[in-house]
Design an enzyme around this catalytic site. Structure first.
Site, PDB file in Angstrom:
ATOM      1  NE  ARG A 270      -3.561   2.244   2.714  1.00 22.67           N
ATOM      2  CZ  ARG A 270      -3.535   2.871   3.903  1.00 22.67           C
ATOM      3  NH1 ARG A 270      -2.878   2.324   4.916  1.00 22.67           N
ATOM      4  NH2 ARG A 270      -4.157   4.008   4.083  1.00 22.67           N
TER       5      ARG A 270
ATOM      6  CG  HIS B 271      -1.721   4.901  -1.008  1.00 26.46           C
ATOM      7  ND1 HIS B 271      -2.645   5.414  -0.116  1.00 26.46           N
ATOM      8  CD2 HIS B 271      -2.321   3.827  -1.574  1.00 26.46           C
ATOM      9  CE1 HIS B 271      -3.752   4.685  -0.155  1.00 26.46           C
ATOM     10  NE2 HIS B 271      -3.561   3.713  -1.034  1.00 26.46           N
TER      11      HIS B 271
ATOM     12  CG  HIS C 154      -8.478  -3.809  -2.971  1.00 24.18           C
ATOM     13  ND1 HIS C 154      -9.573  -3.052  -3.300  1.00 24.18           N
ATOM     14  CD2 HIS C 154      -7.526  -2.928  -2.568  1.00 24.18           C
ATOM     15  CE1 HIS C 154      -9.297  -1.774  -3.095  1.00 24.18           C
ATOM     16  NE2 HIS C 154      -8.063  -1.674  -2.658  1.00 24.18           N
TER      17      HIS C 154
ATOM     18  CD1 TRP D 163     -11.713  -5.804  -0.807  1.00 21.49           C
ATOM     19  CD2 TRP D 163      -9.923  -5.469   0.476  1.00 21.49           C
ATOM     20  NE1 TRP D 163     -11.509  -4.446  -0.718  1.00 21.49           N
ATOM     21  CE2 TRP D 163     -10.409  -4.209   0.065  1.00 21.49           C
ATOM     22  CE3 TRP D 163      -8.781  -5.500   1.298  1.00 21.49           C
ATOM     23  CZ2 TRP D 163      -9.816  -3.005   0.431  1.00 21.49           C
ATOM     24  CZ3 TRP D 163      -8.191  -4.310   1.674  1.00 21.49           C
ATOM     25  CH2 TRP D 163      -8.705  -3.075   1.252  1.00 21.49           C
TER      26      TRP D 163
END
Length: 378
Positions: free
Chosen positions: A132, A136, A259, A275
């Site tokens: 992540r 990002h 995800h 998820w």
């Protein structure tokens, strides 16, 4: 039995990843990994040394002195130009760390992934939060203005670190800070994206081509808030975000497969839950669950999200659900649900591009990206 072995055993029992990939993970033995803290040696070519010496002198004197004694935007822009020029000159002079040096950094990242289990962090791996961070740090790119992306690692600074989409990523940045001290020659942008690549590969995912060359910028280069996806939105929003970066519908769906990893936290995004049933394994289960499970809107006090009807333990966000509600997205969701190797191939290609967004081509140390070895290949 060690936590890593327990997690590998659970991963096999869940049948989320192919048996061969799970067995490779179970055989990992961090105790036998070796690494070096040595700074790469200076090349012997006197011409290279002279070139870099001259560049260093220029940075320290003249422009460099102005940059480091001035807080103006112009000074910071000049500082960035100096850094970029020095990096390009290093590439031209072959005055850069080798692939072997970056492999040592990769190895250290691989060593710390499972230390999350000893600290009770999430599902026993730091891999998802490191992916992540890399995502990002790169996904802020705007192709029209040629701003953002992984080149300047601007999430180090307060304006960008406090963007809502980056909540909780201090965990990943703090985790990697000791490695930055151990390998001071690596830029933050290279370290963060390399950690993302290592995490994907170590969690059973495909090989991801990667190469170094990013430089560290200034806070003035922080991107405005709102460039990362808002999970509460739908298909139009997703396209606006990803088209801005230069990706198409197929690539949007391929990237969304990340995800499969990790979970949401109410104290970060406001959402809650994983998820998939195997949140520390890179698989195509995300697509299978989207298509095959019955999803209901969760009745709770938090933001709008879905939960699976059978167990009420999994969640999907509005942006996830858009992948089966939109016809163009659904076509690729089904393709990746049916063929994990197809997704691996497409995901590897597009996530490698994502991690390179915003980096001038002259800064790369290699004309072609490298394939770094996973821990089970050593």
């Amino acid at each position: 039995m060690s936590f890593a072995a327990l997690r590998a055993s659970a991963r096999r029992a869940g049948a989320a990843a192919p048996a061969a990939r799970a067995s490779r993970t179970a055989l990992r033995n961090p105790a036998f990994r070796k690494f070096s803290t040595e700074v790469p040696p200076t090349p012997k070519k006197s011409s290279n040394a002279a070139l870099l010496g001259a560049l260093g002198a220029a940075a320290i004197g003249g422009v460099g002195f102005w940059v480091y004694t001035s807080s103006s935007d112009s000074a910071r822009e000049a500082g960035t130009a100096v850094k970029s020029g020095v990096q390009a000159a290093k590439v031209a002079a072959n005055y850069v760390p080798t692939q072997e040096d970056y492999q040592k950094v990769y190895n250290r990242v691989a060593e710390i992934l499972d230390s999350a289990g000893d600290k009770g962090y999430d599902d026993g791996s730091y891999g998802p939060v490191l992916v992540r961070l890399a995502w990002h740090a790169s996904g802020t790119y705007d192709k029209d203005s040629n701003t953002g992306g992984s080149n300047y690692a601007t999430m180090r600074f307060e304006p960008e670190a406090k963007h809502g989409a980056n909540n909780g990523l201090n965990v990943a940045r703090d985790l990697l800070e000791p490695l930055k001290q151990e390998f001071p020659w690596i830029s933050y942008g290279d370290l963060w994206t390399l950690a993302g690549v290592a995490s994907i590969q170590e969690m059973g995912g495909p090989k991801v081509p990667w190469r170094p060359g990013r430089i560290d910028g200034f806070s003035a280069q922080c991107t405005p808030d709102g460039r990362l996806p808002d999970a509460a939105q739908g298909a139009d929003h997703i396209r606006n975000i990803f088209y801005r970066m230069g990706f198409n519908d197929q690539e949007i769906v391929a990237l969304s497969g990340a995800h499969a990893l990790g979970r949401c936290h109410t104290d970060r995004s406001g959402f809650e839950g994983p998820w998939t049933f195997s949140p520390t394994s890179v698989t195509n289960e995300y697509y299978k669950l989207l298509l095959n499970e019955k999803w209901l809107w969760k009745k709770w006090d938090g933001p709008k999200q879905l939960e699976d009807k059978k167990t009420h333990s999994l969640m999907m966000l509005p942006t996830d659900y858009a992948l089966v509600q939109d016809k163009a997205f659904k076509k690729w969701t089904k393709a990746y649900a049916d063929d994990e190797q197809l997704w691996f191939k497409d995901f590897s290609s597009v996530v490698a591009r994502l991690f390179e967004l915003g980096v001038p081509s002259q800064q790369w140390v290699s004309s072609e990206p490298w394939i770094l070895k996973s821990s089970d290949e050593k």
